[in-house]
Scaffold this active site. Structure first.
Site, PDB file in Angstrom:
ATOM      1  N   ARG A 335       0.796  -1.218   0.000  1.00 28.73           N
ATOM      2  CA  ARG A 335       0.000   0.000   0.000  1.00 28.73           C
ATOM      3  C   ARG A 335       0.834   1.276   0.000  1.00 28.73           C
ATOM      4  O   ARG A 335       0.539   2.212  -0.736  1.00 28.73           O
ATOM      5  CB  ARG A 335      -0.900   0.011   1.235  1.00 28.73           C
ATOM      6  CG  ARG A 335      -1.989  -1.026   1.165  1.00 28.73           C
ATOM      7  CD  ARG A 335      -2.793  -1.083   2.445  1.00 28.73           C
ATOM      8  NE  ARG A 335      -3.929  -1.991   2.256  1.00 28.73           N
ATOM      9  CZ  ARG A 335      -4.822  -2.272   3.201  1.00 28.73           C
ATOM     10  NH1 ARG A 335      -4.711  -1.742   4.396  1.00 28.73           N
ATOM     11  NH2 ARG A 335      -5.811  -3.090   2.954  1.00 28.73           N
ATOM     12  N   GLU A 430      -7.273  -0.399  17.318  1.00 27.26           N
ATOM     13  CA  GLU A 430      -6.539   0.655  16.617  1.00 27.26           C
ATOM     14  C   GLU A 430      -6.071   1.748  17.577  1.00 27.26           C
ATOM     15  O   GLU A 430      -5.146   2.502  17.278  1.00 27.26           O
ATOM     16  CB  GLU A 430      -7.415   1.264  15.510  1.00 27.26           C
ATOM     17  CG  GLU A 430      -6.648   2.163  14.545  1.00 27.26           C
ATOM     18  CD  GLU A 430      -7.521   2.766  13.448  1.00 27.26           C
ATOM     19  OE1 GLU A 430      -8.679   2.351  13.318  1.00 27.26           O
ATOM     20  OE2 GLU A 430      -7.021   3.647  12.723  1.00 27.26           O
TER      21      GLU A 430
END
Lengths: 643, 252
Positions: A335, A430
């Protein structure tokens, strides 16, 4: 700022990496079943990490209070994850193993994560799939009824489990159903529409939170023996991101201001395949699954002033830049590499679309090769979504894509127990920094959220709670709670009294532009220094000139946003400082000064194989830098190469 | 384009009314909610409280957005949640009426925001498989026929937005409830609690919502196109549950 590592104790257990977690589970102190009901635990956030943790601790017998600012726990942004969840099941018999998943994750993270945490993540990944299947998560199946897998970026094995393009939704519904079962059984008290605005600390230990009821505006305090933050990442500091509108850093930032160190805020994942923005009032960006890169070819026109439609541009006038630069991986580079290259060509003036802010992702060859029906079977829902948003038909003309902020690898610093530097305050999912290093691999966010919530925190929290057996939580009438309520009330009312001229969204948008331009896909020293000064002056203006209408005793969305944007301003400054001191390029952090001759990220393992964790001082004194040295005993550090 | 919006405004505890707002300079690339964002920014600059409406993911998956647009739940585009509706569906000069979900079980909180917690009550009543963490055996020990997994997934695609209730002339929640019930009832893992679940969820639903008279408006409005077949399947299971559960009680 020397002797960095003195304060940070990662508490990683001794022994061979494969035995650490097993041995540690045996060595940790336990709380006996009849004592568990004496302990109260607050969980903030009901996404994958929060819902799974609250449900599991409820099942164990703890008194759990779960808080969400949504109307229902199932709205949390985990629900939007598309692709899948990794697990080292090796059902495909293709050579996968716990060690391989561990290795891929450490390498994918560009060697900036903590080995022991990542290994534990890989170990429990297999249990997650069992757990989710037992809950009724409708994973994709083969005709024989066994589980299907797909492959994902950064791995050479097929280990990703999925439920169509809605894996996050289905896993969250699983965790949510387990949570609702506990609510029904009385193991969990659920507090909807409550936004946490303060962490309360007494004698150095977390003892509760202060919340605002977003419907009535009532500010209340809640006490417990421990507080778990499962409140997600800080991607909306960019204003435009693939995060949901309400995602914010307030819970973690408030904990930071109360002593929880913030680690690696410069690490942000910019996802390469999103739909470019179309006008200045764009409110968010939409992700198109990474899987599209399996069949789509990425290109831009050769010439700067190209005005022809894509289909009229002959092959000879196109630049398939990823295939050209990375013949081995081509369009399937990781990515960070794909994103940065898109930025390079768009910055050079070769962007496509009305605003020249995208690159083509072209399926013409795949359609010619496999037929439109085959392509529709694979990607139909994504193509439909693209057409709904852009009004363009991707079967007839190439998609336009551009990178967008997607996930944040940084977060609250936690030790091996997932406890922050405030004893009794934990961060999971997260919200913490621990497992993805400088770059997260696809299909690993769902894995980490559920690993933390189902299989790690419920064990490690017992070790802490057992030490306070016989002690009631700090009472709600204690001065620390009264003071915290007064602080939150003052802060909330202050926004209403400014009476300036510009909306909160205006300032959020302006902040986002600065963060994107200076702390986005590429950073350099000058830009970062500029970012700090420009963000500071914009922040001053925000505090003087923001306009929040209405009152505090009712549903007031501008008021909610004002507090969140204010915390984003503070985070943005720290993010710039963190990027400034990290004089290397690693994963999602690319410093222009540190690149190879071919323009690839150049790590500096000798000086930067560490976690940077920032300790709050006060409003006037910037945070102090601390470091946790990372040691790699089981993975050899190499330069990532995808050529 | 220039639009004229007729928007429902309502303060807590008071009666509501429509207010008309002009919305000039709207780009066709905007989403419907971005159009409302623009209107709100202008209202703030004028010193008027912005219109309250709820949304979060803006990708059509979280189920937070909930507008009645010109009398249709989620507006004119089929299989599309409000947040995925774009202004190119409209023309310059259009008049658009925007209301909150209309159902007695979804009381208005403010303006266009409603309280949908009744849906959570149905889920809490039995929308789960009791599988405490750690108790699961290897996932491949229980094969699930692909057709069963696919049907369960069709039901599980429900985003819990409540459009089915808002679109129904009776404010019935059969489509939502049947999606939640059948997602679990279709899977081998969901069999042990099948009858208990069905009975509890259906009867909780009836405490809050109206009755189904097979209009089918729910399916028309559903952004995920959940099939009416699930209602039939749920009804079948509910009838059976009355026999099966009674049999269980008889064993006591």
């Amino acid at each position: 700022m020397t002797g960095y590592s003195d304060v940070l104790d990662s508490k990683v257990p001794d022994g061979p990496i494969a035995d650490k977690w097993t041995n540690h589970k045996f060595n940790m102190k336990l709380v006996n079943p009849s004592n568990k009901r004496k302990f109260e635990v607050i969980v903030v956030g009901t996404g994958l990490a929060g819902a799974s943790a609250a449900a599991t601790m409820g099942e164990l017998g703890y008194k759990v209070k779960a808080f969400t600012f949504h109307d229902s726990p199932r709205r949390a942004h985990s629900i939007a994850a598309q692709g899948g969840i990794n697990a080292a099941k090796n059902y495909q018999n293709d050579g996968d193993s716990v060690h391989r998943l561990f290795y891929d994750t450490v390498k994918g993270g560009d060697y900036r994560s903590r080995e022991a945490n990542v290994h534990r993540l890989a170990e429990v990944s297999v249990n997650i799939i069992d757990q989710a299947a037992a809950q009724g998560v409708p994973f994709a199946r083969e005709y024989g009824g066994l589980l299907a897998n797909r492959s994902f970026g950064g791995a050479q094995v097929s280990r990703t489990f999925y439920a169509r393009g809605q894996t996050g939704q289905q896993l969250l519904l699983g965790a949510y159903s387990a949570l609702m079962r506990q609510v029904n059984l009385g193991g969990v008290d659920l507090y909807n529409r409550q936004e946490m605005l303060e962490l309360v600390v007494k004698d150095g230990q977390a003892c509760g939170i202060v919340c605002r009821d977003v419907i009535t505006g009532e500010i209340s305090s809640h006490s417990a023996h421990a507080v778990v933050l499962a409140t997600g990442g800080y991607g909306n500091v960019y204003y435009l991101s693939t995060n949901a509108m309400m995602c914010n850093t307030t819970a973690t930032w408030r904990a930071h201001r109360k002593g929880a160190m913030f680690a690696n805020p410069c690490y942000t994942q910019i996802h390469p395949t999103c739909i470019p923005s179309s006008d200045p009032f764009q409110s968010k960006l939409t992700l198109m699954s990474e899987s599209l890169r399996n069949d789509g070819r990425i290109w831009v026109p050769d010439s700067f002033d190209e005005s022809r439609a894509a289909s009229d541009i002959p092959e000879s006038d196109r630049d398939y830049y990823l295939e050209r630069k990375y013949p081995a991986f081509g369009n399937l580079v990781p990515r960070d590499v794909a994103s940065r290259n898109a930025k390079t060509v768009v910055d050079a003036g070769k962007g496509v679309g009305p605003l020249k802010n995208g690159v083509y992702l072209d399926f013409a060859e795949a359609i010619a090769r496999d037929g439109e029906d085959t392509v529709r079977a694979k990607y139909g829902n994504l193509f439909d979504m693209y057409e709904r948003i852009t009004g363009e038909n991707p079967y007839k003309q190439p998609m336009r894509i551009y990178p967008a902020t997607h996930y944040t690898m940084g977060g609250l610093w936690v030790d091996y127990h997932l406890m922050t530097t405030v004893p009794g305050c934990y961060a999971i999912g997260e919200a913490n920094f621990s497992d993805h290093g400088a770059n997260r691999l696809g299909a690993s966010a769902l894995m980490q959220g559920l690993a933390d919530g189902y299989f790690v925190l419920p064990y490690t929290i017992g070790d802490y709670l057992s030490t306070s057996l016989g002690h009631d939580p700090v009472g709600n009438d204690d001065p620390v709670f009264k003071d915290a309520i007064a602080d939150v009330t003052d802060r909330t009312n202050r926004w209403l009294s400014i009476n300036g001229t510009k909306s909160v969204d205006h300032y959020h948008r302006e902040l986002g532009k600065l963060v994107w331009d200076y702390i986005g896909m590429e950073r350099n020293k000058n830009g970062l220094e500029k970012a700090i000064s420009e963000i500071t002056s914009l922040e001053e203006e925000f505090h003087k000139n923001v306009r929040v209408l209405g009152s505090a005793d009712t549903l007031n969305q501008s008021l909610e946003k004002a507090g969140r944007v204010s915390d984003f301003f503070e985070l943005a400054k720290l993010k710039a400082r963190d990027a400034l001191v990290r004089e290397e390029s690693a994963g999602g952090h690319f410093r222009e000064e540190h690149q190879t001759e071919e323009g690839e990220a150049k790590r500096d393992d000798e000086n930067f194989a560490h976690v940077t964790a920032w300790d709050w001082n006060d409003e006037a004194t910037p945070q102090t830098e601390h470091r946790e040295q990372l040691t790699f005993e089981n993975v050899a550090l190499t330069q990532r190469s995808y050529k | 384009m220039h639009l004229t919006l007729k928007v429902w405004r309502q303060e807590p505890g008071q009666n509501g009314m429509f207010q008309t707002y002009e919305a000039p300079g709207i780009s066709e690339d905007m989403s419907f909610l971005e159009m409302l964002d623009v209107v709100n920014e202008r209202l703030i600059e004028e010193g008027t409280a912005p219109i309250v409406f709820e949304s979060d993911c803006r990708e059509g998956i979280c189920g937070t957005c909930d507008l009645m647009i010109d009398g249709q739940a989620h507006g004119p585009e089929k299989a599309t949640a409000t947040c995925q509706l774009h202004m190119r569906k409209y023309n310059d000069g259009d008049h658009i009426t925007i209301e909150p979900w209309r159902a007695a079980s979804f009381p208005v909180i403010r303006d266009l925001a409603v309280d949908r917690s009744a849906l959570d009550a149905i889920q809490e009543a039995g929308g789960y498989i009791s599988a405490p963490t750690g108790s699961a055996s290897d996932a491949n020990l229980t094969p699930v026929p692909k057709d069963a997994a696919d049907s369960a997934m069709d039901a599980a695609a429900c985003i819990g937005c409540g459009a089915c209730v808002a679109a129904c002339p009776n404010s019935a929640a059969q489509l939502f409830t049947s999606a939640k019930v059948m997602h679990l009832n279709l899977l081998p893992q969901g069999q042990a609690e099948r009858w208990k679940r069905t009975e509890a969820m259906v009867e909780t639903m009836e405490e809050y919502f109206g009755s189904c008279t097979n209009h089918g408006e729910c399916h028309e409005a559903c952004p995920k196109e959940i099939s009416l077949d699930f209602i039939a399947l749920m009804n079948k299971d509910y009838v059976k549950s009355k026999i099966k559960n009674r049999k269980l009680s008889g064993q006591k």
